[in-house]
Motif scaffolding. Structure first.
Motif, PDB file in Angstrom:
ATOM      1  N   VAL A   1     -18.629  11.301  24.106  1.00 51.36           N
ATOM      2  CA  VAL A   1     -18.769  10.013  24.804  1.00 51.36           C
ATOM      3  C   VAL A   1     -19.395   8.981  23.862  1.00 51.36           C
ATOM      4  O   VAL A   1     -18.970   7.819  23.820  1.00 51.36           O
ATOM      5  CB  VAL A   1     -19.618  10.170  26.095  1.00 51.36           C
ATOM      6  N   LEU A   2     -20.371   9.415  23.059  1.00 52.79           N
ATOM      7  CA  LEU A   2     -20.995   8.486  22.114  1.00 52.79           C
ATOM      8  C   LEU A   2     -19.933   7.882  21.196  1.00 52.79           C
ATOM      9  O   LEU A   2     -19.843   6.662  21.050  1.00 52.79           O
ATOM     10  CB  LEU A   2     -22.046   9.224  21.267  1.00 52.79           C
ATOM     11  N   PHE A   3     -19.123   8.740  20.606  1.00 50.76           N
ATOM     12  CA  PHE A   3     -18.156   8.229  19.635  1.00 50.76           C
ATOM     13  C   PHE A   3     -17.061   7.389  20.298  1.00 50.76           C
ATOM     14  O   PHE A   3     -16.641   6.381  19.754  1.00 50.76           O
ATOM     15  CB  PHE A   3     -17.556   9.373  18.816  1.00 50.76           C
ATOM     16  N   ILE A   4     -16.621   7.824  21.489  1.00 51.15           N
ATOM     17  CA  ILE A   4     -15.573   7.041  22.159  1.00 51.15           C
ATOM     18  C   ILE A   4     -16.141   5.674  22.566  1.00 51.15           C
ATOM     19  O   ILE A   4     -15.468   4.650  22.449  1.00 51.15           O
ATOM     20  CB  ILE A   4     -14.988   7.792  23.372  1.00 51.15           C
ATOM     21  N   ALA A   5     -17.406   5.677  23.008  1.00 53.18           N
ATOM     22  CA  ALA A   5     -18.033   4.386  23.363  1.00 53.18           C
ATOM     23  C   ALA A   5     -18.078   3.480  22.135  1.00 53.18           C
ATOM     24  O   ALA A   5     -17.820   2.268  22.228  1.00 53.18           O
ATOM     25  CB  ALA A   5     -19.441   4.630  23.898  1.00 53.18           C
ATOM     26  N   LEU A   6     -18.382   4.052  20.989  1.00 52.06           N
ATOM     27  CA  LEU A   6     -18.430   3.261  19.758  1.00 52.06           C
ATOM     28  C   LEU A   6     -17.032   2.743  19.405  1.00 52.06           C
ATOM     29  O   LEU A   6     -16.876   1.608  18.947  1.00 52.06           O
ATOM     30  CB  LEU A   6     -18.980   4.097  18.599  1.00 52.06           C
ATOM     31  N   VAL A   7     -16.024   3.587  19.659  1.00 52.99           N
ATOM     32  CA  VAL A   7     -14.642   3.158  19.396  1.00 52.99           C
ATOM     33  C   VAL A   7     -14.300   1.968  20.298  1.00 52.99           C
ATOM     34  O   VAL A   7     -13.625   1.026  19.883  1.00 52.99           O
ATOM     35  CB  VAL A   7     -13.643   4.322  19.616  1.00 52.99           C
ATOM     36  N   LEU A   8     -14.791   1.994  21.537  1.00 56.20           N
ATOM     37  CA  LEU A   8     -14.502   0.883  22.451  1.00 56.20           C
ATOM     38  C   LEU A   8     -15.159  -0.418  21.966  1.00 56.20           C
ATOM     39  O   LEU A   8     -14.624  -1.505  22.161  1.00 56.20           O
ATOM     40  CB  LEU A   8     -14.989   1.223  23.861  1.00 56.20           C
ATOM     41  N   ILE A   9     -16.325  -0.276  21.321  1.00 52.64           N
ATOM     42  CA  ILE A   9     -16.999  -1.475  20.797  1.00 52.64           C
ATOM     43  C   ILE A   9     -16.294  -1.979  19.541  1.00 52.64           C
ATOM     44  O   ILE A   9     -16.032  -3.160  19.378  1.00 52.64           O
ATOM     45  CB  ILE A   9     -18.481  -1.157  20.496  1.00 52.64           C
ATOM     46  N   THR A  14       0.840  -1.212   0.000  1.00 53.45           N
ATOM     47  CA  THR A  14       0.000   0.000   0.000  1.00 53.45           C
ATOM     48  C   THR A  14       0.874   1.260   0.000  1.00 53.45           C
ATOM     49  O   THR A  14       1.813   1.355   0.793  1.00 53.45           O
ATOM     50  CB  THR A  14      -0.918   0.007   1.245  1.00 53.45           C
ATOM     51  N   SER A  15       0.556   2.195  -0.894  1.00 51.50           N
ATOM     52  CA  SER A  15       1.359   3.420  -0.972  1.00 51.50           C
ATOM     53  C   SER A  15       1.076   4.314   0.236  1.00 51.50           C
ATOM     54  O   SER A  15       0.044   4.175   0.907  1.00 51.50           O
ATOM     55  CB  SER A  15       1.031   4.173  -2.253  1.00 51.50           C
ATOM     56  N   THR A  16       2.001   5.251   0.495  1.00 53.39           N
ATOM     57  CA  THR A  16       1.913   6.077   1.711  1.00 53.39           C
ATOM     58  C   THR A  16       0.588   6.837   1.794  1.00 53.39           C
ATOM     59  O   THR A  16      -0.036   6.900   2.851  1.00 53.39           O
ATOM     60  CB  THR A  16       3.075   7.091   1.747  1.00 53.39           C
ATOM     61  N   LEU A  17       0.156   7.381   0.661  1.00 53.63           N
ATOM     62  CA  LEU A  17      -1.083   8.149   0.644  1.00 53.63           C
ATOM     63  C   LEU A  17      -2.267   7.292   1.111  1.00 53.63           C
ATOM     64  O   LEU A  17      -3.091   7.708   1.934  1.00 53.63           O
ATOM     65  CB  LEU A  17      -1.338   8.653  -0.784  1.00 53.63           C
ATOM     66  N   TYR A  18      -2.325   6.074   0.589  1.00 53.95           N
ATOM     67  CA  TYR A  18      -3.432   5.184   0.982  1.00 53.95           C
ATOM     68  C   TYR A  18      -3.234   4.632   2.387  1.00 53.95           C
ATOM     69  O   TYR A  18      -4.202   4.275   3.057  1.00 53.95           O
ATOM     70  CB  TYR A  18      -3.610   4.069  -0.047  1.00 53.95           C
ATOM     71  N   LEU A  19      -1.965   4.561   2.818  1.00 54.47           N
ATOM     72  CA  LEU A  19      -1.732   4.158   4.211  1.00 54.47           C
ATOM     73  C   LEU A  19      -2.356   5.198   5.139  1.00 54.47           C
ATOM     74  O   LEU A  19      -3.023   4.861   6.115  1.00 54.47           O
ATOM     75  CB  LEU A  19      -0.230   4.048   4.493  1.00 54.47           C
ATOM     76  N   ILE A  20      -2.163   6.475   4.800  1.00 55.84           N
ATOM     77  CA  ILE A  20      -2.746   7.535   5.635  1.00 55.84           C
ATOM     78  C   ILE A  20      -4.274   7.456   5.575  1.00 55.84           C
ATOM     79  O   ILE A  20      -4.955   7.552   6.589  1.00 55.84           O
ATOM     80  CB  ILE A  20      -2.246   8.925   5.191  1.00 55.84           C
ATOM     81  N   SER A  21      -4.796   7.222   4.362  1.00 54.23           N
ATOM     82  CA  SER A  21      -6.266   7.179   4.243  1.00 54.23           C
ATOM     83  C   SER A  21      -6.852   5.957   4.954  1.00 54.23           C
ATOM     84  O   SER A  21      -8.046   5.925   5.247  1.00 54.23           O
ATOM     85  CB  SER A  21      -6.697   7.211   2.776  1.00 54.23           C
ATOM     86  N   ALA A  22      -5.998   4.963   5.249  1.00 46.72           N
ATOM     87  CA  ALA A  22      -6.485   3.792   5.998  1.00 46.72           C
ATOM     88  C   ALA A  22      -6.944   4.191   7.400  1.00 46.72           C
ATOM     89  O   ALA A  22      -7.709   3.469   8.041  1.00 46.72           O
ATOM     90  CB  ALA A  22      -5.397   2.733   6.089  1.00 46.72           C
ATOM     91  N   LEU A  23      -6.519   5.367   7.856  1.00 46.05           N
ATOM     92  CA  LEU A  23      -6.955   5.861   9.175  1.00 46.05           C
ATOM     93  C   LEU A  23      -8.479   5.923   9.276  1.00 46.05           C
ATOM     94  O   LEU A  23      -9.048   5.745  10.334  1.00 46.05           O
ATOM     95  CB  LEU A  23      -6.404   7.271   9.401  1.00 46.05           C
ATOM     96  N   ALA A  37     -13.864   0.888  12.264  1.00 42.63           N
ATOM     97  CA  ALA A  37     -13.275   1.269  13.555  1.00 42.63           C
ATOM     98  C   ALA A  37     -12.461   2.549  13.425  1.00 42.63           C
ATOM     99  O   ALA A  37     -12.535   3.442  14.272  1.00 42.63           O
ATOM    100  CB  ALA A  37     -12.401   0.126  14.066  1.00 42.63           C
ATOM    101  N   GLY A  38     -11.694   2.653  12.360  1.00 43.42           N
ATOM    102  CA  GLY A  38     -10.872   3.844  12.141  1.00 43.42           C
ATOM    103  C   GLY A  38     -11.717   5.079  11.942  1.00 43.42           C
ATOM    104  O   GLY A  38     -11.403   6.154  12.465  1.00 43.42           O
ATOM    105  N   SER A  39     -12.829   4.914  11.196  1.00 42.92           N
ATOM    106  CA  SER A  39     -13.684   6.077  10.949  1.00 42.92           C
ATOM    107  C   SER A  39     -14.306   6.569  12.251  1.00 42.92           C
ATOM    108  O   SER A  39     -14.483   7.760  12.458  1.00 42.92           O
ATOM    109  CB  SER A  39     -14.758   5.754   9.910  1.00 42.92           C
ATOM    110  N   LEU A  40     -14.612   5.635  13.156  1.00 42.36           N
ATOM    111  CA  LEU A  40     -15.189   6.042  14.447  1.00 42.36           C
ATOM    112  C   LEU A  40     -14.161   6.803  15.290  1.00 42.36           C
ATOM    113  O   LEU A  40     -14.493   7.799  15.936  1.00 42.36           O
ATOM    114  CB  LEU A  40     -15.700   4.815  15.206  1.00 42.36           C
ATOM    115  N   LEU A  41     -12.913   6.324  15.257  1.00 35.64           N
ATOM    116  CA  LEU A  41     -11.868   7.016  16.017  1.00 35.64           C
ATOM    117  C   LEU A  41     -11.653   8.415  15.424  1.00 35.64           C
ATOM    118  O   LEU A  41     -11.501   9.397  16.156  1.00 35.64           O
ATOM    119  CB  LEU A  41     -10.556   6.208  15.995  1.00 35.64           C
TER     120      LEU A  41
END
Lengths: 657, 155
Positions: free
Chosen positions: A133-141, A78-87, A92-96
């Motif tokens: 809190v909603l989003f962090i709770a979702l990140v925990l799930i 995976t190229s660097t640009l797409y590595l960053i977009s993997a965030l 799970a990443g989108s929730l964080l």
């Protein structure tokens, strides 16, 4: 990294809860230490979630496959640009990312320099903490730092379909736009809690709501571009539940941005504004819930997760609190219209509110139709895109005419006589433009009606702008260009909005023509054979099969095998261009992805999708001529640009106007 | 009833009527608003009655009531079990997600989404179309794939 990330997330949810409590405790004592601690809490929350994002980014860039998320969305290739977009590429990443962005907004909101908004912010912060809190709770799930199920040396890799520029930007734009609506929502509730009717919350909300609108608009347009260029069905909007979830808050925010102007200038529409922002924000949460639950069999669905109860609890609290506060203070916020004439800005803005609300309700009902039909009749019935188009087109045409009228009317109270001419001249121009459109070939009755509305929106805006500039020349004392520049500089909010109006109209024109007049054919072609479509002749030249070279080293084979066909396009004797359409096979993922060949012009898009091929180089293709699609993207850019120009205008200056 | 009371109550009623009329008729903007609301509701009714619907079934549900449903426009969702291509026509076997023994055959002519060729065990598709009782296949006019944007990979 995983452990550090988990610690940061667990600490952040504790901090968010404590910060919310400390803010509530310091409502009556703004100078107390409690308030100070609460403010430290906001900083700490932002720092912790930023650290969590950094930890995840380090894990991704360092190919740490002991974390499941890193394995699932990246690989060594995976190229660097797409590595960053993997965030943000995975759930799970989108929730964080969402949680982090919410904490950034809290951080920025707390630093709001305006004295008059301090108590608004202090009362809004607990609501923002609730959202966090909603989003962090979702990140925990759905934990992005969850350990991998086994040891891996290479990752699964990003879904190849998402390897497109639009897909790097589309998710963060939408996510940021969604969560940014939390700020005006929190400010509205803050005003209700304090029973403040001074409209300060509306002033404080303007920039946040406008930026959220820009981001949501940009996110939706990028998604459309990706679908058009990558998916191969030739369309850009399918009225899928998740697409609708992105559209509905945008519609309501559009109404909110217009409606709040009445409150800021004439202290009207106070209840409307609260209702609009409450619904807009809660619809974003509802949309997030839809895409992460299975209640609608959306093609985008994340599959069943444990997140649904968290979403439902949040929505009940958020909507319950909003309704309770609104009912409690209803009388306080009730306003009397200051201008009751039919041809007034207030009337037209009221209509904007009603139309946007009606469109949202209809789209919501259509989207939820499968759920309700199954609940009531036991059979799941889905509304297809004709349903949504039947609703969207008439409402949009009405809005377009309204936008034209509204711009011409301006803020000054005017009698019917003096307004006739400026209203009628653009109408004549619109009729002329529509006649030209009919001559070119747009002769279906609904195209004519829609065309009239869209052209009216464009010409009325340009005409009003020209009149403003003419007034700015002070009877020839200032030259036209100078007057234009001065006017634009001193009134960016207004002219940014005009530009956005023109952008929307241009987009609508592109959408209408490309939806009603596409030509499509399927063809089986051997090399050197041609197919004719509309006025174009497509010649199939050659077929290539090749593998990617490994980056840099130039030796060895990469992940992709390309199967591509080359075509020449001519119009009469004129050479239009060369089109390469291919299907790529990603070996690691075992996945095929099409790369549609598109030749765009201001007139037609020639669109060739390679459907299949035989060993003897026979290809099976779908060829489409989609007229005026490029105007959707041009209009989209103008729309966003207009929003950004408006955003750049200082709020106070516009108020003093 | 004494005349004075009659007069009063008349006044009260008239005032009430005026209030109501003032509420409805006083604001011309409000009247227009009501007209628009009615128009918007009319648009919605037209849209809902326009029969732009498809019945949605899992393969097993569809399999069990295929005769009753006749040639209604349906969307059938399931696992892509088999696929064979001939030119621009594909023939697919779609199996129920929970009960793989229940399958239907689908024929589709048109642009084949490239992802459909993917070598994955859990590829889910939705076929939209009508059943052809002579050939015993569902003739699909559209194939909808699981969208990639929120795709969770098989691990």
């Amino acid at each position: 990294m995983g452990t550090l990330g988990n610690i940061a997330i667990i600490l952040s949810i504790i901090i968010a809860v404590l910060t919310g409590i400390f803010y509530v405790a310091s409502w009556k004592t703004p100078k107390s230490n409690t308030r100070k601690y609460a403010q430290y809490g906001v900083d700490a929350l932002f720092i912790l979630l930023t650290l969590a994002e950094i930890f995840l980014l380090c894990a991704i860039l360092g190919h740490d496959y002991s974390i499941q998320y890193v394995y699932s969305y990246t690989s060594n290739a995976t190229s660097t640009l797409y590595l960053i977009s993997a965030l943000w590429a995975g759930n799970a990443g989108s929730l964080l990312f969402w949680a982090w962005f919410a904490s950034l907004l809290c951080f920025l909101l707390m630093r709001s320099k305006r004295e008059d908004t301090q108590s608004l912010v202090a009362h809004a912060m607990p609501i923002m903490m609730l959202v966090s809190v909603l989003f962090i709770a979702l990140v925990l799930i759905q934990n992005p730092f969850a350990p991998a199920q086994q040891a891996y040396t290479d990752g699964h890799g990003l879904n190849p379909m998402l390897e497109h520029l639009a897909m790097i930007l589309h998710p963060p734009c939408l996510l940021a736009g969604y969560v940014m609506l939390a700020v005006p929502f929190a400010l509205a509730l803050s005003a209700l809690i304090q029973k403040r009717t001074d409209g300060d919350w509306v002033n404080a909300s303007r920039s946040w709501a406008l930026m959220a609108w820009v981001l949501l608009g940009a996110g939706n347009i990028l998604g459309m571009w990706w679908a058009y260029a990558e998916l191969g069905w030739g369309g850009y909007w399918a009225w899928d539940p998740i697409e609708n979830s992105g559209l509905m808050p945008w519609l309501l925010t559009t109404a909110f941005l217009h409606s709040t102007m009445i409150e800021r200038r004439r202290s009207g529409f106070k209840i409307w504004n609260i209702i609009l922002i409450v619904l807009a924000f809660n619809l974003t949460i509802f949309g997030a819930f839809l895409s992460r639950s299975d209640i609608l069999k959306s093609v985008h669905s994340f599959g069943e997760t444990a997140m649904s109860p968290v979403f439902i609890i949040f929505l009940v609290i958020s909507l319950g609190l909003s309704i309770f506060l609104l009912i409690k203070n209803f009388k306080l916020y009730k306003t009397k219209s200051s201008d009751e004439s039919v041809l007034s800005v207030e009337t037209s803005f009221l209509l904007v509110n009603i139309v946007m609300m009606a469109a949202t309700v209809a789209i919501w009902l259509g989207t939820m139709y499968p759920f309700f039909s199954e609940l009531i009749t036991g059979t799941r019935i889905e509304q297809n895109k004709d349903f949504f188009q039947t609703i969207a087109v008439p409402l949009f045409v009405f809005t377009a005419v309204l936008a034209g009228v509204c711009v011409v009317l301006g803020w000054k109270k005017r009698d019917t006589k003096s307004i006739k001419k400026p209203l009628l001249i653009p109408a004549v121009m619109a009729v002329v433009a529509t006649v030209i459109m009919i001559i070119i070939g747009g002769s279906k009755w609904y195209v004519i009606v829609a065309g009239l509305g869209i052209f009216y929106m464009i010409f009325a805006t340009i005409w009003k702008w020209a009149l403003d500039v003419k007034a700015g020349t002070q009877n020839g004392k200032v030259d036209f260009i100078q007057a234009f520049i001065t006017l634009f500089k001193t009134n960016r909010a207004r002219y940014g909005a005009y530009i956005a109006h023109i952008g929307m109209a241009v987009m609508a024109l592109g959408m209408m023509i490309s939806t009603v007049y596409p030509v499509s054919t399927m063809a089986t072609m051997k090399p050197e054979q041609t197919v004719t479509i509309k006025d174009y002749t497509i010649t199939y030249n050659s077929f290539d099969v090749y593998m990617d070279q490994l980056p840099k080293s130039g030796s060895g084979m990469g992940n992709r095998i390309h199967y591509g066909a080359n075509f020449d396009v001519t119009k009469g004797t004129k050479f239009v261009g060369r089109i390469h359409s291919e299907v790529m096979y990603y070996r690691t993922q075992g996945q095929y992805v099409s790369e549609i060949g598109i030749k765009s012009s201001f007139g037609d898009d020639i669109y060739i999708s390679l459907d299949n091929w035989d060993d003897d180089k026979t290809v099976y293709v779908t060829v489409k001529v989609n007229p005026m699609v490029i105007w959707i993207w041009i209009g989209g850019v103008i729309l966003i640009l207009g929003g950004l120009i408006s955003f750049s205008a200082p709020v106070k200056k516009e108020l003093a106007e | 009833m004494p005349l004075v009371f009659q007069g009063l109550s008349c006044y009260a009623i008239r005032k009430r009527i005026c209030d109501i009329r003032g509420l409805i008729m006083g604001k011309r903007g409000t009247i227009i608003g009501i007209v628009v609301v009615v128009a918007a509701i009319a648009v919605m009714i037209v849209a809902f009655r326009g029969n732009h619907t498809s019945y949605y079934y899992e393969v097993a549900q569809y399999y069990d009531q295929i005769e009753t449903l006749g040639s209604k426009n349906v969307r059938v969702h399931g696992d892509l079990a088999q696929m064979s291509e001939k030119g621009d026509t594909v023939t697919l076997t779609i199996a129920d997600i929970d009960d793989a023994s229940k399958t239907i055959t689908v024929s589709y002519t048109g642009p084949i989404p490239a992802q459909m060729r993917n070598q994955q065990d859990d590829m889910k598709v939705t076929a939209e179309g009508k059943y052809d009782f002579d050939k015993n296949i569902l003739i699909a006019k559209e194939m909808i794939m699981e969208c990639a944007s929120k795709y969770e990979p098989a691990t």
